[in-house]
Design a protein around this motif. Structure first.
Motif, PDB file in Angstrom:
ATOM      1  N   SER A  29       0.950  -1.166   0.162  1.00 59.39           N
ATOM      2  CA  SER A  29       0.000  -0.050   0.101  1.00 59.39           C
ATOM      3  C   SER A  29       0.879   1.373  -0.007  1.00 59.39           C
ATOM      4  O   SER A  29       0.563   2.223  -0.828  1.00 59.39           O
ATOM      5  N   ASP A  32       2.666   1.559  -3.274  1.00 59.06           N
ATOM      6  CA  ASP A  32       1.705   1.992  -4.575  1.00 59.06           C
ATOM      7  C   ASP A  32       1.271   3.448  -4.399  1.00 59.06           C
ATOM      8  O   ASP A  32       0.959   4.289  -5.448  1.00 59.06           O
ATOM      9  N   LEU A  33       0.852   3.857  -3.181  1.00 62.10           N
ATOM     10  CA  LEU A  33       0.338   5.052  -2.879  1.00 62.10           C
ATOM     11  C   LEU A  33       1.595   6.283  -3.139  1.00 62.10           C
ATOM     12  O   LEU A  33       1.116   7.045  -3.844  1.00 62.10           O
ATOM     13  N   ALA A  36       1.640   6.482  -6.802  1.00 61.63           N
ATOM     14  CA  ALA A  36       0.475   7.669  -7.334  1.00 61.63           C
ATOM     15  C   ALA A  36       0.721   8.937  -6.824  1.00 61.63           C
ATOM     16  O   ALA A  36       0.500   9.698  -7.756  1.00 61.63           O
ATOM     17  N   ILE A  37       1.138   9.261  -5.651  1.00 64.22           N
ATOM     18  CA  ILE A  37       1.513  10.508  -5.347  1.00 64.22           C
ATOM     19  C   ILE A  37       2.526  11.295  -6.056  1.00 64.22           C
ATOM     20  O   ILE A  37       2.220  12.367  -6.636  1.00 64.22           O
ATOM     21  N   VAL A  50      -5.146  13.026  -4.084  1.00 57.22           N
ATOM     22  CA  VAL A  50      -4.749  11.617  -4.620  1.00 57.22           C
ATOM     23  C   VAL A  50      -5.406  10.597  -3.558  1.00 57.22           C
ATOM     24  O   VAL A  50      -6.262   9.731  -4.020  1.00 57.22           O
ATOM     25  N   LEU A  51      -5.442  10.820  -2.227  1.00 52.57           N
ATOM     26  CA  LEU A  51      -5.832   9.879  -1.330  1.00 52.57           C
ATOM     27  C   LEU A  51      -7.400   9.886  -1.171  1.00 52.57           C
ATOM     28  O   LEU A  51      -7.996   8.871  -0.994  1.00 52.57           O
ATOM     29  N   VAL A  54      -9.007   7.840  -3.650  1.00 51.95           N
ATOM     30  CA  VAL A  54      -9.336   6.787  -3.240  1.00 51.95           C
ATOM     31  C   VAL A  54     -10.558   6.483  -2.420  1.00 51.95           C
ATOM     32  O   VAL A  54     -11.532   5.712  -2.662  1.00 51.95           O
ATOM     33  N   VAL A  75      -6.429   6.036   2.654  1.00 52.50           N
ATOM     34  CA  VAL A  75      -5.214   5.419   2.993  1.00 52.50           C
ATOM     35  C   VAL A  75      -5.830   3.960   3.658  1.00 52.50           C
ATOM     36  O   VAL A  75      -5.290   2.969   3.212  1.00 52.50           O
ATOM     37  N   TYR A  78      -7.305   1.589   1.109  1.00 49.56           N
ATOM     38  CA  TYR A  78      -6.507   1.097   0.343  1.00 49.56           C
ATOM     39  C   TYR A  78      -5.604   0.020   0.757  1.00 49.56           C
ATOM     40  O   TYR A  78      -5.395  -1.019   0.282  1.00 49.56           O
ATOM     41  N   THR A  79      -5.192   0.436   1.954  1.00 48.57           N
ATOM     42  CA  THR A  79      -4.314  -0.525   2.833  1.00 48.57           C
ATOM     43  C   THR A  79      -5.176  -1.840   3.335  1.00 48.57           C
ATOM     44  O   THR A  79      -4.740  -3.062   3.061  1.00 48.57           O
ATOM     45  N   CYS A 141       0.116   1.829 -13.696  1.00 50.11           N
ATOM     46  CA  CYS A 141      -0.692   1.075 -12.747  1.00 50.11           C
ATOM     47  C   CYS A 141      -0.513  -0.308 -12.862  1.00 50.11           C
ATOM     48  O   CYS A 141      -0.432  -1.051 -11.976  1.00 50.11           O
TER      49      CYS A 141
END
Length: 164
Positions: A29, A32-33, A36-37, A50-51, A54, A75, A78-79, A141
């Protein structure tokens, strides 16, 4: 069957020693985050946005007005999803030994399948967002899901610990 051992302080911590699924989910997590950030920072999109994106999977557009609370929810959401993916691979690998013997191939294929299911079916079904909006982001991705998520899931599935 040969298993890997991990000697990092985090792996030795009681909360993670018997829970490779939790450790894997937290790690992938974060990876990948962070990707993405970094990607969206080049487009002047803030990390919080971005968060919140999600979080918007479940909360809809209201997530973007929720500030830090919805970013944190993103967060956590996604985790949790990444922990579910780690548990899924671990469960499959317990039934199909080839997934433990060939973690790079199995993990990459698992990651690709997970990406297609999540972003090709689940996210568009939960939101009004179309699947795979930008080809450059979709390619990033897909590769991230294969190598930053799928392969670590496969490697962590080889660790001893409680079953998923």
């Amino acid at each position: 069957m040969r298993t890997l051992t991990m000697t990092s302080p985090l792996a030795a911590a009681p909360a993670f020693r018997h829970h490779p699924v939790l450790l894997c989910g937290a790690l992938v997590s974060a990876l990948d985050l962070a990707l993405a950030i970094a990607f969206w920072a080049a487009e002047d999109v803030s990390a919080g946005r971005v968060l919140q994106g999600v979080a918007a999977w479940l909360l809809g557009p209201a997530a973007y007005a929720g500030g830090a609370a919805t970013a944190l929810f993103g967060v956590l959401l996604y985790t949790g999803l990444m922990c579910a993916l780690a548990a899924g691979y671990r469960g499959l690998a317990r039934r199909h030994d080839a997934l433990l013997r060939r973690p790079l191939l199995g993990g990459a294929l698992y990651g690709a399948a997970a990406y297609l299911l999540i972003f090709g079916l689940a996210v568009p079904a939960l939101t009004s967002a179309p699947a795979f909006v930008r080809p450059d982001w979709a390619a990033v991705c897909l590769l991230a899901y294969m190598f930053l998520i799928g392969v670590p899931c496969a490697l962590f599935a080889r660790l001893p610990g409680r079953h998923a």
